[in-house]
Motif scaffolding. Structure first.
Motif, PDB file in Angstrom:
ATOM      1  N   HIS A  20      -8.391 -22.519  -1.649  1.00 36.56           N
ATOM      2  CA  HIS A  20      -8.555 -21.081  -1.430  1.00 36.56           C
ATOM      3  C   HIS A  20      -7.928 -20.670  -0.118  1.00 36.56           C
ATOM      4  O   HIS A  20      -7.603 -21.502   0.737  1.00 36.56           O
ATOM      5  CB  HIS A  20     -10.033 -20.664  -1.493  1.00 36.56           C
ATOM      6  CG  HIS A  20     -10.874 -21.119  -0.348  1.00 36.56           C
ATOM      7  ND1 HIS A  20     -11.850 -20.326   0.225  1.00 36.56           N
ATOM      8  CD2 HIS A  20     -10.919 -22.292   0.328  1.00 36.56           C
ATOM      9  CE1 HIS A  20     -12.464 -20.984   1.191  1.00 36.56           C
ATOM     10  NE2 HIS A  20     -11.920 -22.171   1.279  1.00 36.56           N
ATOM     11  N   SER A  21      -7.727 -19.366   0.038  1.00 31.91           N
ATOM     12  CA  SER A  21      -7.228 -18.786   1.283  1.00 31.91           C
ATOM     13  C   SER A  21      -8.236 -17.774   1.790  1.00 31.91           C
ATOM     14  O   SER A  21      -9.012 -17.207   1.018  1.00 31.91           O
ATOM     15  CB  SER A  21      -5.870 -18.109   1.063  1.00 31.91           C
ATOM     16  OG  SER A  21      -5.985 -17.030   0.142  1.00 31.91           O
ATOM     17  N   GLU A  22      -8.216 -17.541   3.119  1.00 41.30           N
ATOM     18  CA  GLU A  22      -9.119 -16.589   3.759  1.00 41.30           C
ATOM     19  C   GLU A  22      -8.352 -15.839   4.839  1.00 41.30           C
ATOM     20  O   GLU A  22      -7.807 -16.464   5.752  1.00 41.30           O
ATOM     21  CB  GLU A  22     -10.316 -17.308   4.374  1.00 41.30           C
ATOM     22  CG  GLU A  22     -11.211 -18.011   3.365  1.00 41.30           C
ATOM     23  CD  GLU A  22     -12.051 -19.091   4.024  1.00 41.30           C
ATOM     24  OE1 GLU A  22     -13.283 -18.916   4.081  1.00 41.30           O
ATOM     25  OE2 GLU A  22     -11.479 -20.096   4.475  1.00 41.30           O
ATOM     26  N   THR A  23      -8.323 -14.518   4.728  1.00 39.48           N
ATOM     27  CA  THR A  23      -7.534 -13.704   5.643  1.00 39.48           C
ATOM     28  C   THR A  23      -8.323 -12.468   6.032  1.00 39.48           C
ATOM     29  O   THR A  23      -8.816 -11.746   5.158  1.00 39.48           O
ATOM     30  CB  THR A  23      -6.214 -13.263   4.976  1.00 39.48           C
ATOM     31  OG1 THR A  23      -5.576 -14.393   4.390  1.00 39.48           O
ATOM     32  CG2 THR A  23      -5.285 -12.627   5.978  1.00 39.48           C
ATOM     33  N   SER A  24      -8.448 -12.217   7.331  1.00 39.84           N
ATOM     34  CA  SER A  24      -9.125 -10.990   7.753  1.00 39.84           C
ATOM     35  C   SER A  24      -8.303  -9.789   7.306  1.00 39.84           C
ATOM     36  O   SER A  24      -7.067  -9.802   7.319  1.00 39.84           O
ATOM     37  CB  SER A  24      -9.320 -10.979   9.268  1.00 39.84           C
ATOM     38  OG  SER A  24      -8.109 -11.211   9.950  1.00 39.84           O
ATOM     39  N   THR A  25      -8.978  -8.742   6.871  1.00 40.66           N
ATOM     40  CA  THR A  25      -8.304  -7.565   6.334  1.00 40.66           C
ATOM     41  C   THR A  25      -7.774  -6.678   7.459  1.00 40.66           C
ATOM     42  O   THR A  25      -8.203  -6.781   8.621  1.00 40.66           O
ATOM     43  CB  THR A  25      -9.251  -6.764   5.439  1.00 40.66           C
ATOM     44  OG1 THR A  25     -10.364  -6.307   6.225  1.00 40.66           O
ATOM     45  CG2 THR A  25      -9.755  -7.612   4.284  1.00 40.66           C
ATOM     46  N   ALA A  26      -6.852  -5.796   7.092  1.00 45.77           N
ATOM     47  CA  ALA A  26      -6.174  -4.970   8.087  1.00 45.77           C
ATOM     48  C   ALA A  26      -7.131  -4.032   8.822  1.00 45.77           C
ATOM     49  O   ALA A  26      -6.875  -3.647   9.965  1.00 45.77           O
ATOM     50  CB  ALA A  26      -5.068  -4.160   7.418  1.00 45.77           C
ATOM     51  N   ASP A  27      -8.235  -3.656   8.178  1.00 44.02           N
ATOM     52  CA  ASP A  27      -9.162  -2.718   8.803  1.00 44.02           C
ATOM     53  C   ASP A  27     -10.288  -3.407   9.573  1.00 44.02           C
ATOM     54  O   ASP A  27     -11.242  -2.755   9.987  1.00 44.02           O
ATOM     55  CB  ASP A  27      -9.749  -1.771   7.757  1.00 44.02           C
ATOM     56  CG  ASP A  27     -10.479  -2.512   6.631  1.00 44.02           C
ATOM     57  OD1 ASP A  27     -10.409  -3.753   6.601  1.00 44.02           O
ATOM     58  OD2 ASP A  27     -11.103  -1.842   5.784  1.00 44.02           O
TER      59      ASP A  27
ATOM     60  N   ASP B 169      -6.525 -16.153   9.547  1.00 45.29           N
ATOM     61  CA  ASP B 169      -5.424 -16.271   8.594  1.00 45.29           C
ATOM     62  C   ASP B 169      -5.344 -17.733   8.184  1.00 45.29           C
ATOM     63  O   ASP B 169      -4.566 -18.509   8.731  1.00 45.29           O
ATOM     64  CB  ASP B 169      -4.117 -15.799   9.209  1.00 45.29           C
ATOM     65  CG  ASP B 169      -2.975 -15.770   8.202  1.00 45.29           C
ATOM     66  OD1 ASP B 169      -3.240 -15.976   6.995  1.00 45.29           O
ATOM     67  OD2 ASP B 169      -1.825 -15.530   8.617  1.00 45.29           O
ATOM     68  N   VAL B 170      -6.178 -18.102   7.224  1.00 46.97           N
ATOM     69  CA  VAL B 170      -6.282 -19.492   6.788  1.00 46.97           C
ATOM     70  C   VAL B 170      -5.555 -19.612   5.453  1.00 46.97           C
ATOM     71  O   VAL B 170      -6.024 -19.123   4.425  1.00 46.97           O
ATOM     72  CB  VAL B 170      -7.755 -19.933   6.657  1.00 46.97           C
ATOM     73  CG1 VAL B 170      -7.818 -21.417   6.329  1.00 46.97           C
ATOM     74  CG2 VAL B 170      -8.517 -19.644   7.946  1.00 46.97           C
ATOM     75  N   ALA B 171      -4.386 -20.237   5.486  1.00 45.01           N
ATOM     76  CA  ALA B 171      -3.568 -20.411   4.286  1.00 45.01           C
ATOM     77  C   ALA B 171      -4.299 -21.298   3.274  1.00 45.01           C
ATOM     78  O   ALA B 171      -5.307 -21.947   3.609  1.00 45.01           O
ATOM     79  CB  ALA B 171      -2.223 -21.030   4.666  1.00 45.01           C
ATOM     80  N   PRO B 172      -3.832 -21.347   2.021  1.00 47.92           N
ATOM     81  CA  PRO B 172      -4.493 -22.185   1.021  1.00 47.92           C
ATOM     82  C   PRO B 172      -4.752 -23.607   1.507  1.00 47.92           C
ATOM     83  O   PRO B 172      -3.874 -24.256   2.082  1.00 47.92           O
ATOM     84  CB  PRO B 172      -3.502 -22.160  -0.148  1.00 47.92           C
ATOM     85  CG  PRO B 172      -2.874 -20.812  -0.055  1.00 47.92           C
ATOM     86  CD  PRO B 172      -2.721 -20.566   1.427  1.00 47.92           C
ATOM     87  N   HIS B 173      -5.975 -24.053   1.272  1.00 48.64           N
ATOM     88  CA  HIS B 173      -6.416 -25.378   1.707  1.00 48.64           C
ATOM     89  C   HIS B 173      -7.447 -25.883   0.705  1.00 48.64           C
ATOM     90  O   HIS B 173      -8.067 -25.096  -0.015  1.00 48.64           O
ATOM     91  CB  HIS B 173      -7.013 -25.321   3.118  1.00 48.64           C
ATOM     92  CG  HIS B 173      -8.160 -24.372   3.237  1.00 48.64           C
ATOM     93  ND1 HIS B 173      -7.988 -22.999   3.385  1.00 48.64           N
ATOM     94  CD2 HIS B 173      -9.509 -24.571   3.199  1.00 48.64           C
ATOM     95  CE1 HIS B 173      -9.174 -22.406   3.439  1.00 48.64           C
ATOM     96  NE2 HIS B 173     -10.117 -23.333   3.323  1.00 48.64           N
ATOM     97  N   PRO B 174      -7.670 -27.195   0.619  1.00 50.74           N
ATOM     98  CA  PRO B 174      -8.492 -27.763  -0.452  1.00 50.74           C
ATOM     99  C   PRO B 174      -9.941 -28.022  -0.040  1.00 50.74           C
ATOM    100  O   PRO B 174     -10.275 -28.071   1.145  1.00 50.74           O
ATOM    101  CB  PRO B 174      -7.787 -29.096  -0.717  1.00 50.74           C
ATOM    102  CG  PRO B 174      -7.343 -29.524   0.669  1.00 50.74           C
ATOM    103  CD  PRO B 174      -6.969 -28.254   1.380  1.00 50.74           C
ATOM    104  N   HIS B 175     -10.785 -28.224  -1.058  1.00 50.71           N
ATOM    105  CA  HIS B 175     -12.151 -28.717  -0.865  1.00 50.71           C
ATOM    106  C   HIS B 175     -12.533 -29.583  -2.059  1.00 50.71           C
ATOM    107  O   HIS B 175     -12.071 -29.345  -3.184  1.00 50.71           O
ATOM    108  CB  HIS B 175     -13.158 -27.569  -0.759  1.00 50.71           C
ATOM    109  CG  HIS B 175     -13.050 -26.752   0.483  1.00 50.71           C
ATOM    110  ND1 HIS B 175     -13.364 -27.245   1.726  1.00 50.71           N
ATOM    111  CD2 HIS B 175     -12.658 -25.462   0.677  1.00 50.71           C
ATOM    112  CE1 HIS B 175     -13.183 -26.305   2.629  1.00 50.71           C
ATOM    113  NE2 HIS B 175     -12.744 -25.202   2.017  1.00 50.71           N
ATOM    114  N   THR B 176     -13.398 -30.539  -1.824  1.00 48.64           N
ATOM    115  CA  THR B 176     -14.027 -31.320  -2.895  1.00 48.64           C
ATOM    116  C   THR B 176     -15.495 -31.527  -2.568  1.00 48.64           C
ATOM    117  O   THR B 176     -15.888 -31.602  -1.401  1.00 48.64           O
ATOM    118  CB  THR B 176     -13.386 -32.712  -3.060  1.00 48.64           C
ATOM    119  OG1 THR B 176     -13.538 -33.444  -1.827  1.00 48.64           O
ATOM    120  CG2 THR B 176     -11.919 -32.638  -3.434  1.00 48.64           C
ATOM    121  N   GLY B 177     -16.324 -31.606  -3.614  1.00 53.44           N
ATOM    122  CA  GLY B 177     -17.702 -32.059  -3.479  1.00 53.44           C
ATOM    123  C   GLY B 177     -18.634 -31.173  -2.700  1.00 53.44           C
ATOM    124  O   GLY B 177     -19.654 -31.654  -2.203  1.00 53.44           O
TER     125      GLY B 177
END
Length: 350
Positions: free
Chosen positions: A130-137, A82-90
């Motif tokens: 972006h955000s990354e979240t494991s799905t319920a299934d 459950d990774v909430a929105p976070h940034p990236h560059t380059g």
């Protein structure tokens, strides 16, 4: 995936001359062994990842600059990802799963599920979040999260790119491969990269041996996911470790001497000649750039945009810790000093 270490190391990656302390060799191509370090992925029930790049020993393999290997992780026990929105560059993020599913949403307007055997590549350029979240299934999560450094001519692009590709299996005696970046075993991925790269999942049956034809201008790393008796050029590569070979090899011999199937990830590319400063989720070239990226993220500036539709495990717009976005750690109160990447050759003991 974000780097959620509260005190992230600074890496300045360039050609240099520091030896790697862990290496081995038998008759054939020299092989350097890079072991993983455990990193918790945030939260009280943290999902641990095993990080083989970057390390003090070696920071880059081609333009590959970050390798996190995780699972198999019981989502019911850990809460999953459950990774909430976070940034990236380059950089480009490359997501590759063996088990489970992850919902991806980014500020370029892209949303997709990361599924086993399907590569998702996101290009940050000047900035993305972006955000990354494991799905319920998802009963279990198991895979790798990879980053690729962008060269100077691509890293300032305002385009927030996203590509999805499902490679067809390539069979060979004793196993099969899924080539998700570059070309290998006669298979070519259409996914765009800005430097010459290769990425593939290899599966070897018990007792099988594979001789790979590879680009002699590439350095390579072989990550062992499953299989306790895998060798690269006759050198044992332990589970969760990375076997590194430098430039010059035209073939690489990979063997599974065990009684169980082996699953491996091969990564390679032309040596990346640019100096890269990496701190937290940012790739830049100077301390000043990294500081500016951090300030803009904390100020919720337009460089990174916004993720729309994030639903975390804590409810709409929140992760289980109650955050709607991940704050940047404090910058170290010192100027970021160079950490030289060794030359593109395996470093041997003695």
């Amino acid at each position: 995936m974000t780097n959620q270490e509260t005190r992230p190391d600074t890496h300045v990656c360039a050609d240099g001359g520091l030896p790697g302390p862990l290496a081995a060799r038998e008759d054939g191509v020299p092989v350097e062994i890079i072991t993983a370090r455990d990193v918790p992925l945030g939260g009280p029930r943290a999902m641990n990842v095993r990080r083989t790049l970057p390390q003090r020993q070696r920071s880059l393999i081609g333009a590959w600059c970050f390798i996190d290997h995780y699972g198999p992780d019981d989502v019911a026990a850990t809460g999953g990802m459950d990774v909430a929105p976070h940034p990236h560059t380059g950089l480009q993020t490359v997501s590759w799963l063996f088990e489970g599913a992850i919902a991806h949403i980014d500020s370029g307007g892209h949303s997709a599920d990361v599924l086993p055997g399907e590569v998702n590549l996101m290009t940050a350029g000047a900035g993305i979040c972006h955000s990354e979240t494991s799905t319920a299934d998802s009963g279990r999560l198991h895979g790798v999260q990879l980053w690729v450094a962008l060269p100077e001519e691509a890293r300032h692009s305002p385009e927030r790119g996203f590509e999805h590709f499902v490679p067809e299996p390539v069979g060979f005696p004793g196993g099969s491969a899924l080539v998700f970046l570059g070309s290998l075993l006669g298979s070519r991925s259409p996914v765009a990269t800005y430097t010459p790269l290769v990425g593939a999942e290899l599966r070897l049956d018990p007792g099988a041996e594979l001789t790979l034809s590879v680009d002699p201008g590439f350095e390579h790393g072989l990550l062992v996911d499953t299989g306790g008796s895998v060798t690269l050029e006759g050198v044992h590569v332990p589970k969760d470790a990375l076997g590194y070979t430098g430039i010059g090899a035209r073939t690489l011999r990979v063997a599974n001497g065990g009684s169980e199937p082996a699953r491996l990830v091969l990564l390679g590319g032309a040596p990346f000649g640019e100096e890269v400063v990496m701190w937290w989720n940012f790739l830049g070239r100077t301390t000043e750039e990294i500081s500016r990226y951090r300030e803009e993220w904390e100020a919720q500036g337009e460089r990174f945009g916004r993720v729309e539709g994030y639903v975390g495990h804590g409810g709409p717009g929140r992760n289980r810790e109650g955050m709607s976005r991940i704050p940047a750690p404090e910058l170290p109160p010192v100027r970021m000093r160079p950490r030289k990447n060794p030359p593109p050759h395996a470093q041997l003991n003695g």
